[in-house]
Motif scaffolding. Structure first.
Motif, PDB file in Angstrom:
ATOM      1  N   LEU A  33      -4.526   8.718   3.290  1.00 52.90           N
ATOM      2  CA  LEU A  33      -5.499   8.473   2.409  1.00 52.90           C
ATOM      3  C   LEU A  33      -5.773   9.714   1.654  1.00 52.90           C
ATOM      4  N   ILE A  34      -6.124   9.637   0.316  1.00 48.36           N
ATOM      5  CA  ILE A  34      -6.598  10.684  -0.218  1.00 48.36           C
ATOM      6  C   ILE A  34      -8.145  11.142   0.034  1.00 48.36           C
ATOM      7  N   ALA A  35      -8.680   9.803   0.034  1.00 47.40           N
ATOM      8  CA  ALA A  35     -10.175   9.975   0.295  1.00 47.40           C
ATOM      9  C   ALA A  35     -10.714   8.787   1.193  1.00 47.40           C
ATOM     10  N   PRO A  36     -11.425   8.806   2.215  1.00 47.46           N
ATOM     11  CA  PRO A  36     -11.783   8.077   3.045  1.00 47.46           C
ATOM     12  C   PRO A  36     -12.421   6.739   2.314  1.00 47.46           C
ATOM     13  N   GLY A  37     -13.042   6.779   1.342  1.00 50.78           N
ATOM     14  CA  GLY A  37     -13.777   5.856   0.729  1.00 50.78           C
ATOM     15  C   GLY A  37     -12.926   5.207  -0.447  1.00 50.78           C
ATOM     16  N   LEU A  38     -11.754   5.585  -0.601  1.00 56.02           N
ATOM     17  CA  LEU A  38     -10.831   5.198  -1.641  1.00 56.02           C
ATOM     18  C   LEU A  38     -10.524   3.582  -1.416  1.00 56.02           C
ATOM     19  N   ARG A  39     -10.510   2.829  -2.502  1.00 59.63           N
ATOM     20  CA  ARG A  39     -10.252   1.402  -2.456  1.00 59.63           C
ATOM     21  C   ARG A  39      -8.677   1.236  -2.870  1.00 59.63           C
ATOM     22  N   MET A  40      -8.093   1.034  -1.639  1.00 61.90           N
ATOM     23  CA  MET A  40      -6.610   0.394  -1.700  1.00 61.90           C
ATOM     24  C   MET A  40      -6.301  -0.638  -2.365  1.00 61.90           C
ATOM     25  N   PRO A  41      -5.261  -0.803  -3.172  1.00 61.53           N
ATOM     26  CA  PRO A  41      -4.812  -2.165  -3.606  1.00 61.53           C
ATOM     27  C   PRO A  41      -4.775  -3.130  -2.567  1.00 61.53           C
ATOM     28  N   ASP A  42      -5.075  -4.438  -2.958  1.00 57.81           N
ATOM     29  CA  ASP A  42      -5.210  -5.605  -1.972  1.00 57.81           C
ATOM     30  C   ASP A  42      -3.778  -6.078  -1.517  1.00 57.81           C
ATOM     31  N   THR A  43      -3.694  -6.453  -0.408  1.00 54.60           N
ATOM     32  CA  THR A  43      -2.189  -7.023   0.179  1.00 54.60           C
ATOM     33  C   THR A  43      -2.583  -8.355   0.656  1.00 54.60           C
ATOM     34  N   PHE A  44      -1.670  -9.109   0.872  1.00 54.96           N
ATOM     35  CA  PHE A  44      -1.674 -10.424   1.212  1.00 54.96           C
ATOM     36  C   PHE A  44      -2.520 -10.563   2.557  1.00 54.96           C
ATOM     37  N   ARG A  45      -2.091  -9.745   3.428  1.00 54.74           N
ATOM     38  CA  ARG A  45      -3.028  -9.688   4.668  1.00 54.74           C
ATOM     39  C   ARG A  45      -4.240  -9.313   4.454  1.00 54.74           C
ATOM     40  N   ALA A  99       0.047  14.652   7.763  1.00 53.39           N
ATOM     41  CA  ALA A  99      -0.940  14.663   6.629  1.00 53.39           C
ATOM     42  C   ALA A  99      -1.654  13.164   6.701  1.00 53.39           C
ATOM     43  N   PRO A 100      -2.953  13.371   6.066  1.00 52.15           N
ATOM     44  CA  PRO A 100      -3.440  11.959   6.111  1.00 52.15           C
ATOM     45  C   PRO A 100      -2.859  11.125   5.157  1.00 52.15           C
ATOM     46  N   THR A 125      12.717  14.135  10.474  1.00 49.87           N
ATOM     47  CA  THR A 125      12.300  12.920  10.363  1.00 49.87           C
ATOM     48  C   THR A 125      10.776  12.561  10.224  1.00 49.87           C
ATOM     49  N   MET A 126      10.471  11.468   9.898  1.00 49.47           N
ATOM     50  CA  MET A 126       8.813  11.065   9.991  1.00 49.47           C
ATOM     51  C   MET A 126       8.503   9.973  10.451  1.00 49.47           C
ATOM     52  N   ARG A 127       7.185   9.789  10.814  1.00 45.08           N
ATOM     53  CA  ARG A 127       6.956   8.418  11.281  1.00 45.08           C
ATOM     54  C   ARG A 127       5.241   8.426  10.965  1.00 45.08           C
ATOM     55  N   VAL A 128       4.984   7.158  10.908  1.00 44.37           N
ATOM     56  CA  VAL A 128       3.537   6.649  10.640  1.00 44.37           C
ATOM     57  C   VAL A 128       2.927   6.501  11.880  1.00 44.37           C
ATOM     58  N   ASP A 129       1.632   7.071  11.966  1.00 39.59           N
ATOM     59  CA  ASP A 129       0.759   7.031  13.115  1.00 39.59           C
ATOM     60  C   ASP A 129      -0.375   6.199  12.576  1.00 39.59           C
ATOM     61  N   ARG A 130      -0.082   4.770  12.736  1.00 40.02           N
ATOM     62  CA  ARG A 130      -1.084   4.068  12.038  1.00 40.02           C
ATOM     63  C   ARG A 130      -2.559   4.030  12.904  1.00 40.02           C
ATOM     64  N   SER A 131      -2.687   4.517  13.941  1.00 45.42           N
ATOM     65  CA  SER A 131      -4.058   4.490  14.759  1.00 45.42           C
ATOM     66  C   SER A 131      -4.744   5.663  14.206  1.00 45.42           C
ATOM     67  N   ALA A 132      -4.424   6.765  13.979  1.00 48.99           N
ATOM     68  CA  ALA A 132      -4.854   7.784  13.114  1.00 48.99           C
ATOM     69  C   ALA A 132      -4.992   8.044  11.850  1.00 48.99           C
ATOM     70  N   GLY A 133      -4.085   7.102  11.058  1.00 45.77           N
ATOM     71  CA  GLY A 133      -3.999   7.026   9.690  1.00 45.77           C
ATOM     72  C   GLY A 133      -3.426   8.195   9.146  1.00 45.77           C
ATOM     73  N   ARG A 171       0.736  -1.120  -0.121  1.00 44.99           N
ATOM     74  CA  ARG A 171      -0.074   0.068   0.016  1.00 44.99           C
ATOM     75  C   ARG A 171       0.773   1.393   0.162  1.00 44.99           C
ATOM     76  N   GLN A 172       0.501   2.390  -0.696  1.00 45.01           N
ATOM     77  CA  GLN A 172       1.249   3.301  -1.090  1.00 45.01           C
ATOM     78  C   GLN A 172       0.881   4.559   0.204  1.00 45.01           C
ATOM     79  N   MET A 173       1.842   5.084   0.987  1.00 43.76           N
ATOM     80  CA  MET A 173       1.766   6.125   2.009  1.00 43.76           C
ATOM     81  C   MET A 173       1.711   7.295   1.184  1.00 43.76           C
ATOM     82  N   VAL A 174       0.466   7.992   1.165  1.00 42.63           N
ATOM     83  CA  VAL A 174       0.521   9.352   0.346  1.00 42.63           C
ATOM     84  C   VAL A 174       0.797  10.376   1.279  1.00 42.63           C
ATOM     85  N   GLY A 175       0.671  10.017   2.544  1.00 42.60           N
ATOM     86  CA  GLY A 175       1.103  11.208   3.378  1.00 42.60           C
ATOM     87  C   GLY A 175       2.535  11.469   3.433  1.00 42.60           C
TER      88      GLY A 175
END
Length: 112
Positions: free
Chosen positions: A50-62, A47-48, A25-33, A7-11
Motif C-alpha cells: 500500500l502506498i499509504a495505510p489509510g488509502l481507500r483501495m478499489p472495491d472487489t466482489f469479496r 516493499a509495502p 522471483t517475487m512473492r506476496v506476503d499477505r499477512s505482512a502486506g 486490487r493493484q499490487m504496488v509493491g
C-alpha cells in the motif's frame, strides 16, 4: 458507483523500479502486506503493498460481500417473503372465486 476491479499490487512496481532486471522471483506476503523480491545476488528486498495505510483501495466482489452481507441478506429475505405473500394471495383469490377456471389456471401455472 462501485467499480469491481482487481486490487493493484504496488509493491511489485516499487521493487521493479528499485532493481529492474536483477529480480529473479517475487512473492506476496499477505499477512505482512508486503511483496518480497529475491535478487540475482541472493539478497532479498521487500516493499509495502500500500502506498499509504489509510488509502481507500478499489472495491472487489469479496470486499462488497464482506461489508454488505447484512444488507444483501435482508434484501434477499424481503424478496422471498414478498414472493411468498404473492403466492398466498393468488391462492386465496383462487379459493374465494367460485369459478373453476381460476382454480385450474392456478394449478396449471404452479406446475409449470
Amino acid at each position: 458507483m462501485i467499480t469491481l476491479q482487481r486490487r493493484q499490487m504496488v509493491g511489485h512496481d516499487i521493487l521493479l523500479a528499485r532493481h529492474g532486471n536483477h529480480i529473479s522471483t517475487m512473492r506476496v506476503d499477505r499477512s505482512a502486506g508486503r511483496v518480497v523480491a529475491f535478487l540475482d545476488d541472493g539478497s532479498t528486498d521487500s516493499a509495502p503493498n500500500l502506498i499509504a495505510p489509510g488509502l481507500r483501495m478499489p472495491d472487489t466482489f469479496r470486499s462488497v460481500l464482506r461489508e454488505d452481507w447484512k444488507f444483501l441478506t435482508g434484501v434477499s429475505a424481503l424478496g422471498v417473503a414478498l414472493s411468498g405473500l404473492i403466492l398466498a394471495a393468488s391462492t386465496a383469490l383462487a379459493g374465494l372465486s367460485s369459478d373453476p377456471a381460476m382454480a385450474q389456471l392456478l394449478v396449471t401455472y404452479s406446475g409449470s
